[in-house]
Design a protein around this motif. Structure first.
Motif, PDB file in Angstrom:
ATOM      1  N   ALA A 220       2.258  42.686  -0.255  1.00 27.42           N
ATOM      2  CA  ALA A 220       3.257  42.557  -0.961  1.00 27.42           C
ATOM      3  C   ALA A 220       3.071  42.485  -2.382  1.00 27.42           C
ATOM      4  N   LEU A 221       4.288  42.881  -2.909  1.00 33.59           N
ATOM      5  CA  LEU A 221       4.158  42.799  -4.478  1.00 33.59           C
ATOM      6  C   LEU A 221       4.480  41.437  -4.923  1.00 33.59           C
ATOM      7  N   ILE A 222       3.741  40.906  -5.450  1.00 31.18           N
ATOM      8  CA  ILE A 222       3.841  39.341  -5.754  1.00 31.18           C
ATOM      9  C   ILE A 222       4.230  39.428  -7.201  1.00 31.18           C
ATOM     10  N   TYR A 223       5.492  38.530  -7.406  1.00 27.36           N
ATOM     11  CA  TYR A 223       5.982  38.481  -8.527  1.00 27.36           C
ATOM     12  C   TYR A 223       5.656  37.009  -9.196  1.00 27.36           C
ATOM     13  N   PRO A 224       5.277  36.959 -10.499  1.00 26.70           N
ATOM     14  CA  PRO A 224       4.916  37.985 -11.308  1.00 26.70           C
ATOM     15  C   PRO A 224       3.599  38.709 -11.070  1.00 26.70           C
TER      16      PRO A 224
ATOM     17  N   ASN B 229      -7.296  46.150 -15.028  1.00 28.26           N
ATOM     18  CA  ASN B 229      -7.220  44.604 -14.349  1.00 28.26           C
ATOM     19  C   ASN B 229      -5.855  44.727 -13.773  1.00 28.26           C
ATOM     20  N   PHE B 230      -6.081  44.701 -12.428  1.00 27.44           N
ATOM     21  CA  PHE B 230      -4.888  44.398 -11.371  1.00 27.44           C
ATOM     22  C   PHE B 230      -4.278  43.139 -11.181  1.00 27.44           C
ATOM     23  N   ASN B 231      -4.845  42.289 -11.840  1.00 29.84           N
ATOM     24  CA  ASN B 231      -4.513  40.890 -11.580  1.00 29.84           C
ATOM     25  C   ASN B 231      -4.973  40.158 -12.966  1.00 29.84           C
ATOM     26  N   ALA B 232      -4.394  40.633 -13.985  1.00 31.29           N
ATOM     27  CA  ALA B 232      -4.420  39.988 -15.245  1.00 31.29           C
ATOM     28  C   ALA B 232      -4.147  38.545 -15.444  1.00 31.29           C
ATOM     29  N   PRO B 233      -4.722  37.909 -16.497  1.00 32.24           N
ATOM     30  CA  PRO B 233      -4.248  36.541 -16.685  1.00 32.24           C
ATOM     31  C   PRO B 233      -2.614  36.327 -17.043  1.00 32.24           C
TER      32      PRO B 233
ATOM     33  N   THR C 162       9.087  51.787  -5.069  1.00 27.44           N
ATOM     34  CA  THR C 162       8.060  52.069  -3.854  1.00 27.44           C
ATOM     35  C   THR C 162       6.451  52.392  -4.388  1.00 27.44           C
ATOM     36  N   GLU C 163       6.381  53.122  -5.224  1.00 30.79           N
ATOM     37  CA  GLU C 163       5.136  53.507  -5.735  1.00 30.79           C
ATOM     38  C   GLU C 163       4.446  52.052  -6.301  1.00 30.79           C
TER      39      GLU C 163
ATOM     40  N   ARG D  79       0.850  50.664  -5.090  1.00 29.80           N
ATOM     41  CA  ARG D  79      -0.252  50.561  -5.925  1.00 29.80           C
ATOM     42  C   ARG D  79      -0.682  49.195  -6.189  1.00 29.80           C
ATOM     43  N   PHE D  80       0.087  48.174  -6.317  1.00 30.91           N
ATOM     44  CA  PHE D  80       0.011  46.847  -6.780  1.00 30.91           C
ATOM     45  C   PHE D  80       0.121  45.504  -5.805  1.00 30.91           C
ATOM     46  N   SER D  81       0.263  45.868  -4.411  1.00 26.25           N
ATOM     47  CA  SER D  81       0.720  44.870  -3.669  1.00 26.25           C
ATOM     48  C   SER D  81      -0.812  44.004  -3.423  1.00 26.25           C
ATOM     49  N   ARG D  82      -0.663  42.728  -3.439  1.00 25.44           N
ATOM     50  CA  ARG D  82      -1.549  41.882  -2.866  1.00 25.44           C
ATOM     51  C   ARG D  82      -1.174  41.131  -1.594  1.00 25.44           C
ATOM     52  N   PRO D  83      -2.463  40.701  -0.842  1.00 25.14           N
ATOM     53  CA  PRO D  83      -2.234  39.852   0.357  1.00 25.14           C
ATOM     54  C   PRO D  83      -1.621  38.612  -0.013  1.00 25.14           C
TER      55      PRO D  83
END
Length: 176
Positions: free
Chosen positions: A139-143, A156-160, A122-123, A127-131
């Motif tokens: 939503a939390l996008i995997y990966p 970096n919240f969206n690292a390579p 849930t946390e 914290r890390f959901s993206r559109p």
């Protein structure tokens, strides 16, 4: 006589190729499981303060996640050479625990591993959901890949991803 030599040489070649298959064994000593009762992201990453951490949020059912494991050789060598901690956080359910561990061992995913508790999930979602590209809904996008600095801050919240080798290496070196 000539066919006997061919048979003998073929037999020796087959024997040598078969006997070499058991020489290579997987080293699982660098696969470390973290107690899945950790309920907050901050308490999870507190264990790694003082190190740069590359976080991989994945799930066993996620094909793009598993495809990235093909770049593990590079990732693990780069992490070892640069003293970077690899942390794998799984979104798998309790019922998929065996499948999750089998994938870890099959791919020799060296580093730290945790399966998210409901509270941690849930946390992490908050914290890390993206559109989403399709709807814009969060939503939390995997990966999802993150980089943490020495203080334990997400820098970096969206690292390579691991397959973006040069880009990832440059990004991680920024925080050393």
């Amino acid at each position: 006589m000539k066919s006997y030599r061919i048979f003998l040489i073929s037999t020796v070649l087959v024997f040598n190729s078969c006997s070499g298959q058991n020489k290579e064994t997987n080293d699982y000593s660098n696969i470390i499981f973290i107690d899945s009762t950790v309920n907050s992201f901050d308490s999870l990453i507190a264990k790694f303060k003082g190190s740069v951490v590359y976080v991989d949020i994945w799930a066993s059912w996620c094909l793009p996640c598993r495809r990235e494991f093909k770049s593990l050789g590079f990732l693990q060598n780069m992490a070892a050479d640069n003293k970077i901690i690899l942390l794998y956080i799984s979104g798998d359910k309790n019922a998929d625990s065996v499948k999750w561990k089998n994938i870890i061992y099959k791919n020799s995913l060296q580093g730290y591993h945790i399966r998210m508790s409901n509270q941690l999930k849930t946390e992490i979602i908050k914290r890390f959901s993206r559109p989403l590209k399709s709807t814009g809904e969060l939503a939390l996008i995997y990966p999802t890949y993150l980089i943490l600095n020495y203080e334990g801050n997400v820098v970096n919240f969206n690292a390579p991803k691991p397959s973006e080798k040069e880009k990832l290496l440059q990004e991680l070196k920024r925080f050393q």
